[in-house]
Scaffold this motif. Structure first.
Motif, PDB file in Angstrom:
ATOM      1  N   LEU A 118      -0.455  28.723   9.305  1.00 14.21           N
ATOM      2  CA  LEU A 118      -0.610  28.739   7.855  1.00 14.21           C
ATOM      3  C   LEU A 118       0.073  27.527   7.218  1.00 14.21           C
ATOM      4  O   LEU A 118       1.164  27.137   7.624  1.00 14.21           O
ATOM      5  N   ASP A 119      -0.572  26.947   6.232  1.00 13.17           N
ATOM      6  CA  ASP A 119      -0.002  25.900   5.378  1.00 13.17           C
ATOM      7  C   ASP A 119       0.634  24.737   6.152  1.00 13.17           C
ATOM      8  O   ASP A 119       1.801  24.382   5.917  1.00 13.17           O
ATOM      9  N   PRO A 120      -0.109  24.103   7.076  1.00 14.33           N
ATOM     10  CA  PRO A 120       0.458  22.923   7.750  1.00 14.33           C
ATOM     11  C   PRO A 120       0.565  21.757   6.778  1.00 14.33           C
ATOM     12  O   PRO A 120      -0.358  21.496   6.004  1.00 14.33           O
ATOM     13  N   ARG A 121       1.674  21.048   6.825  1.00 12.11           N
ATOM     14  CA  ARG A 121       1.866  19.950   5.878  1.00 12.11           C
ATOM     15  C   ARG A 121       2.944  18.990   6.374  1.00 12.11           C
ATOM     16  O   ARG A 121       3.781  19.352   7.212  1.00 12.11           O
ATOM     17  N   VAL A 122       2.900  17.792   5.844  1.00 13.92           N
ATOM     18  CA  VAL A 122       3.919  16.782   6.117  1.00 13.92           C
ATOM     19  C   VAL A 122       4.776  16.612   4.866  1.00 13.92           C
ATOM     20  O   VAL A 122       4.257  16.568   3.751  1.00 13.92           O
ATOM     21  N   GLU A 123       6.064  16.531   5.061  1.00 19.64           N
ATOM     22  CA  GLU A 123       6.983  16.248   3.960  1.00 19.64           C
ATOM     23  C   GLU A 123       7.697  14.936   4.268  1.00 19.64           C
ATOM     24  O   GLU A 123       8.278  14.767   5.349  1.00 19.64           O
ATOM     25  N   ILE A 124       7.623  14.001   3.320  1.00 18.90           N
ATOM     26  CA  ILE A 124       8.196  12.669   3.530  1.00 18.90           C
ATOM     27  C   ILE A 124       9.366  12.468   2.569  1.00 18.90           C
ATOM     28  O   ILE A 124       9.236  12.654   1.360  1.00 18.90           O
ATOM     29  N   LYS A 125      10.490  12.084   3.140  1.00 13.78           N
ATOM     30  CA  LYS A 125      11.677  11.752   2.363  1.00 13.78           C
ATOM     31  C   LYS A 125      12.103  10.328   2.718  1.00 13.78           C
ATOM     32  O   LYS A 125      11.477   9.676   3.551  1.00 13.78           O
ATOM     33  N   LEU A 130       0.856  -1.191   0.000  1.00 17.21           N
ATOM     34  CA  LEU A 130       0.000   0.000   0.000  1.00 17.21           C
ATOM     35  C   LEU A 130       0.888   1.236   0.000  1.00 17.21           C
ATOM     36  O   LEU A 130       1.845   1.320   0.769  1.00 17.21           O
ATOM     37  N   ILE A 131       0.585   2.177  -0.884  1.00 18.11           N
ATOM     38  CA  ILE A 131       1.294   3.460  -0.932  1.00 18.11           C
ATOM     39  C   ILE A 131       0.340   4.562  -0.481  1.00 18.11           C
ATOM     40  O   ILE A 131      -0.750   4.712  -1.035  1.00 18.11           O
ATOM     41  N   ILE A 132       0.759   5.314   0.532  1.00 15.13           N
ATOM     42  CA  ILE A 132      -0.017   6.469   1.002  1.00 15.13           C
ATOM     43  C   ILE A 132       0.779   7.721   0.668  1.00 15.13           C
ATOM     44  O   ILE A 132       1.840   7.972   1.248  1.00 15.13           O
ATOM     45  N   HIS A 133       0.296   8.508  -0.275  1.00 16.61           N
ATOM     46  CA  HIS A 133       1.029   9.696  -0.710  1.00 16.61           C
ATOM     47  C   HIS A 133       0.842  10.821   0.305  1.00 16.61           C
ATOM     48  O   HIS A 133      -0.214  10.952   0.933  1.00 16.61           O
ATOM     49  N   GLN A 134       1.869  11.644   0.464  1.00 22.05           N
ATOM     50  CA  GLN A 134       1.796  12.737   1.427  1.00 22.05           C
ATOM     51  C   GLN A 134       0.695  13.741   1.083  1.00 22.05           C
ATOM     52  O   GLN A 134       0.179  14.421   1.981  1.00 22.05           O
ATOM     53  N   LEU A 142       9.433   4.696   4.699  1.00 23.08           N
ATOM     54  CA  LEU A 142       9.191   6.058   4.236  1.00 23.08           C
ATOM     55  C   LEU A 142      10.012   6.258   2.975  1.00 23.08           C
ATOM     56  O   LEU A 142      11.243   6.149   3.002  1.00 23.08           O
ATOM     57  N   ILE A 143       9.331   6.513   1.876  1.00 23.11           N
ATOM     58  CA  ILE A 143       9.994   6.731   0.602  1.00 23.11           C
ATOM     59  C   ILE A 143       9.718   8.162   0.164  1.00 23.11           C
ATOM     60  O   ILE A 143       9.014   8.906   0.860  1.00 23.11           O
ATOM     61  N   LYS A 144      10.241   8.563  -0.962  1.00 23.30           N
ATOM     62  CA  LYS A 144      10.058   9.942  -1.410  1.00 23.30           C
ATOM     63  C   LYS A 144       8.571  10.263  -1.582  1.00 23.30           C
ATOM     64  O   LYS A 144       7.871   9.631  -2.366  1.00 23.30           O
ATOM     65  N   ASN A 145       8.073  11.205  -0.809  1.00 22.05           N
ATOM     66  CA  ASN A 145       6.710  11.738  -0.875  1.00 22.05           C
ATOM     67  C   ASN A 145       5.622  10.756  -0.441  1.00 22.05           C
ATOM     68  O   ASN A 145       4.430  11.016  -0.649  1.00 22.05           O
ATOM     69  N   ALA A 146       6.000   9.629   0.184  1.00 22.49           N
ATOM     70  CA  ALA A 146       4.958   8.640   0.488  1.00 22.49           C
ATOM     71  C   ALA A 146       5.377   7.684   1.606  1.00 22.49           C
ATOM     72  O   ALA A 146       6.552   7.573   1.967  1.00 22.49           O
ATOM     73  N   ILE A 147       4.362   6.983   2.125  1.00 19.93           N
ATOM     74  CA  ILE A 147       4.546   5.887   3.072  1.00 19.93           C
ATOM     75  C   ILE A 147       4.255   4.596   2.318  1.00 19.93           C
ATOM     76  O   ILE A 147       3.228   4.488   1.640  1.00 19.93           O
TER      77      ILE A 147
END
Length: 200
Positions: A68-75, A35-39, A183-188
């Protein structure tokens, strides 16, 4: 035809192993479902939480603030929280970056991927005629105190009923034997391995 193939597969788990049937036995840590969950999905949730704001006071100023602009960044191997906080007094305003940590985990029993803002502190200070004055300190993580829970991969129910060609009814229990959370680029990415056993 599909029904026959399914029946043959389940029969192979019930009958004694032969050389051919050994090939059907799952290998240890083999990935059956991923399963891929995109950020972007997580950030869409954050963006629809509604306005997060507050008030504060200190000996010099009263102030209000807005997130303002809360977000998660996945690397690769890392997830972080980012946002901005805009604070203003009657005559001054400032905008500060927020950088925090994010915990990503998998609850195998509940089959849930959990994403939680673990820590996100920020110091609000303003420049008043060349002098830095601290307005206050904010713990942004407390406004995200509940984990975002997402359903994990599940191709089957926990048990499957089927009928053999001779009319006998059988039941197979299905269990997650192992999993890998990355954790991969932009996703779980979550991968699971399943085990099939005849129900007693």
């Amino acid at each position: 035809m599909k029904i026959k193939l399914i029946i043959l597969f389940f029969l192979s788990t019930l009958l004694p192993e032969t050389n051919e049937e050994i090939q059907l036995v799952e290998k240890e840590n083999e990935k059956h479902i991923s399963l891929i969950i995109h950020q972007d999905l997580i950030n869409s949730f954050f963006n629809n939480m509604g306005e997060i704001k507050g008030k504060g006071t200190n000996p010099v100023f009263d102030y209000t603030w807005y997130l303002l602009d809360p977000r998660v960044e996945i690397k690769e191997g890392h997830a972080s929280f980012h946002a901005k906080v805009r604070a203003k007094t009657k005559n001054f305003r400032t905008t500060k970056d927020v950088i925090g940590t994010v915990k990503v985990s998998y609850n195998k029993d509940a089959n849930l991927v959990e994403v939680k803002v673990d820590e996100a502190d920020v110091v609000l200070d303003i420049d008043v005629f060349g002098k830095e004055i601290e307005l206050g300190r904010l713990d942004i993580a407390k406004y995200f105190s509940k984990s975002l829970k997402l359903k994990g991969p599940q191709a089957f129910d926990k048990e499957v009923d089927f009928t053999l060609p001779n009319g006998e009814k059988r039941k197979i229990d299905i269990d997650v034997t192992s999993y890998q959370l990355k954790l991969i680029k932009n996703a779980i990415e979550l991968s699971t391995s399943l085990d099939f056993k005849p129900s007693e």
